[in-house]
Design a protein around this motif. Structure first.
Motif, PDB file in Angstrom:
ATOM      1  N   SER A 151      42.048 113.838  54.765  1.00  0.00           N
ATOM      2  CA  SER A 151      40.764 113.369  55.298  1.00  0.00           C
ATOM      3  C   SER A 151      40.036 112.463  54.315  1.00  0.00           C
ATOM      4  CB  SER A 151      39.879 114.568  55.665  1.00  0.00           C
ATOM      5  OG  SER A 151      39.687 115.413  54.544  1.00  0.00           O
ATOM      6  N   GLN A 154      41.632 109.149  54.524  1.00  0.00           N
ATOM      7  CA  GLN A 154      41.296 108.531  55.802  1.00  0.00           C
ATOM      8  C   GLN A 154      39.967 107.785  55.704  1.00  0.00           C
ATOM      9  OE1 GLN A 154      41.406 111.371  59.030  1.00  0.00           O
ATOM     10  NE2 GLN A 154      43.403 112.173  58.379  1.00  0.00           N
ATOM     11  N   GLU A 155      38.994 108.377  55.025  1.00  0.00           N
ATOM     12  CA  GLU A 155      37.702 107.713  54.854  1.00  0.00           C
ATOM     13  C   GLU A 155      37.863 106.394  54.110  1.00  0.00           C
ATOM     14  OE1 GLU A 155      35.108 110.416  52.898  1.00  0.00           O
ATOM     15  OE2 GLU A 155      35.153 111.902  54.501  1.00  0.00           O
ATOM     16  N   LEU A 157      40.575 104.505  53.854  1.00  0.00           N
ATOM     17  CA  LEU A 157      41.304 103.530  54.650  1.00  0.00           C
ATOM     18  C   LEU A 157      40.427 102.944  55.750  1.00  0.00           C
ATOM     19  CD1 LEU A 157      44.766 105.315  54.958  1.00  0.00           C
ATOM     20  CD2 LEU A 157      44.215 103.317  53.563  1.00  0.00           C
ATOM     21  N   ARG A 158      39.606 103.771  56.361  1.00  0.00           N
ATOM     22  CA  ARG A 158      38.710 103.257  57.406  1.00  0.00           C
ATOM     23  C   ARG A 158      37.670 102.310  56.812  1.00  0.00           C
ATOM     24  NH1 ARG A 158      39.200 108.816  59.652  1.00  0.00           N
ATOM     25  NH2 ARG A 158      40.508 108.609  61.513  1.00  0.00           N
ATOM     26  N   LEU A 161      39.442  99.029  56.351  1.00  0.00           N
ATOM     27  CA  LEU A 161      39.621  98.349  57.623  1.00  0.00           C
ATOM     28  C   LEU A 161      38.316  97.759  58.146  1.00  0.00           C
ATOM     29  CD1 LEU A 161      42.044 100.870  59.361  1.00  0.00           C
ATOM     30  CD2 LEU A 161      42.575  98.518  58.702  1.00  0.00           C
ATOM     31  N   SER A 162      37.197  98.372  57.783  1.00  0.00           N
ATOM     32  CA  SER A 162      35.904  97.893  58.278  1.00  0.00           C
ATOM     33  C   SER A 162      35.450  96.603  57.604  1.00  0.00           C
ATOM     34  CB  SER A 162      34.835  98.976  58.086  1.00  0.00           C
ATOM     35  OG  SER A 162      34.500  99.127  56.715  1.00  0.00           O
ATOM     36  N   SER A 204      46.071  95.718  56.461  1.00  0.00           N
ATOM     37  CA  SER A 204      45.500  96.287  57.691  1.00  0.00           C
ATOM     38  C   SER A 204      46.516  97.121  58.444  1.00  0.00           C
ATOM     39  CB  SER A 204      44.983  95.167  58.602  1.00  0.00           C
ATOM     40  OG  SER A 204      43.930  94.458  58.015  1.00  0.00           O
ATOM     41  N   ALA A 207      47.356 100.380  56.541  1.00  0.00           N
ATOM     42  CA  ALA A 207      46.256 101.346  56.631  1.00  0.00           C
ATOM     43  C   ALA A 207      46.265 102.039  57.990  1.00  0.00           C
ATOM     44  CB  ALA A 207      44.923 100.644  56.390  1.00  0.00           C
ATOM     45  N   GLU A 208      46.454 101.277  59.041  1.00  0.00           N
ATOM     46  CA  GLU A 208      46.510 101.863  60.391  1.00  0.00           C
ATOM     47  C   GLU A 208      47.678 102.839  60.508  1.00  0.00           C
ATOM     48  OE1 GLU A 208      44.460 101.687  62.785  1.00  0.00           O
ATOM     49  OE2 GLU A 208      43.317  99.813  62.638  1.00  0.00           O
ATOM     50  N   LEU A 211      46.975 106.101  58.804  1.00  0.00           N
ATOM     51  CA  LEU A 211      46.003 106.886  59.551  1.00  0.00           C
ATOM     52  C   LEU A 211      46.628 107.550  60.775  1.00  0.00           C
ATOM     53  CD1 LEU A 211      42.927 104.469  59.469  1.00  0.00           C
ATOM     54  CD2 LEU A 211      42.994 106.770  58.490  1.00  0.00           C
ATOM     55  N   ASN A 212      47.587 106.887  61.379  1.00  0.00           N
ATOM     56  CA  ASN A 212      48.068 107.308  62.694  1.00  0.00           C
ATOM     57  C   ASN A 212      49.510 107.803  62.720  1.00  0.00           C
ATOM     58  OD1 ASN A 212      45.616 106.504  64.057  1.00  0.00           O
ATOM     59  ND2 ASN A 212      46.248 104.383  63.702  1.00  0.00           N
TER      60      ASN A 212
END
Length: 289
Positions: A151, A154-155, A157-158, A161-162, A204, A207-208, A211-212
């Motif tokens: 988690s 994840q923060e 990486l998000r 991506l932002s 990008s 990172a996706e 996350l997934n």
């Protein structure tokens, strides 16, 4: 991002450009020590924001063990760049690059080693080829877990991506650099130069994927390819209990390297190289029986 401590390149590590059916890839090609015939060949795949230089501390020991080593920059990383026109950075396409590298060099079957995100790609490459024994002698996952990252990661990486579409890589560098471990000035400069040569599209996509990613452990466990899990500790990228569970479900040998952190190849290179050589020797012994 892994923190390098040295840029010392062994005398027998040649910087090369490897031509494949899927493009041209930058690599170190390290011959076995003493000009002896290679007992085995290993393909080392770096992680997110990484490069072939992440494996520099391992190269001499692996070479002394009689192994030819190919450490690569993946598509979108450092000196490889796009590799070919109209690049795709999907997981499956990056996994196909690994098979193409083995075929292009004519070095198969190889011992495939993936560190962190490189482990995600290594697993995908083995699954995508059904563990083809003409390509893979074994697969080793270093500090890679069964599915998506923790988690906390994840923060991060998000957040990346932002901003990646609105900031340049140079503007992002102060926020992504790793200051936790002091390093020589030349290493700091290299880390910045390497970051700036990443393909943003690759960052990008990777990172996706981290996350997934879904848990492919059951599929990998069904393949007869020898498997090894190396876990440097402490590590916040994948939960240790998940890594250990993955190793058990794979029926894989598992080696925990205390003090190795997320990059045991950097922080505990002697132990990591010894573990790899021991595993590869066991694979050869099993074939000989």
């Amino acid at each position: 991002m892994s923190q390098l401590l040295t840029l010392e390149v062994p005398d027998n590590a040649r910087p090369v450009r490897l031509d494949t059916a899927r493009g041209v890839f930058a690599a170190f090609d390290v011959a076995p020590a003493g000009h002896a015939p290679a007992r085995a060949t290993a393909l080392l795949v770096p992680g997110f924001m990484g490069s072939k230089e992440d494996f520099l501390p391992l190269l001499s020991t692996l070479s002394d063990g009689g192994v030819r080593v190919l450490a690569v920059d993946g598509r979108g990383q450092y000196e490889t760049g796009a590799a070919s026109p109209d690049p795709s950075y999907s997981r499956d396409n990056l996994a196909r690059d690994l098979a193409a590298l083995v075929e292009g060099v004519g070095a198969g079957p190889v011992h495939l080693v993936g560190h962190s995100y490189g482990g995600l790609l290594a697993r995908a490459a083995v699954l995508g080829t059904q563990g083809d024994p003409s390509l893979w002698a074994s697969v080793t996952l270093v500090n890679f877990g069964p599915a998506g990252v923790s988690s906390r990661q994840q923060e991060r990486l998000r957040l990346l991506l932002s901003v990646i579409d609105s900031m340049t890589l140079a503007e992002m560098w102060p926020f992504v650099r790793n200051d936790e471990v002091p390093a020589p000035r030349e290493v700091d400069l290299f880390m910045e130069r390497r970051w700036l040569r990443n393909a943003p599209e690759h960052l990008s996509a990777a990172a996706e994927q981290m996350l997934n990613e879904v848990d492919e452990t059951p599929r990998l466990a069904q393949l007869p390819i020898p498997k090894f899990v190396v876990s440097g500790t402490p590590d916040e990228t994948w939960a240790p209990e998940g890594v250990e569970r993955m190793a058990r479900e794979l029926g894989a040998r598992c080696c925990k390297i205390e003090g190795g952190g997320h990059s045991p190849n950097v922080h505990r290179p002697a132990e990591t190289a010894s573990a790899l050589l021991g595993f590869w020797n066991s694979c050869q012994e099993r074939v000989a029986v």
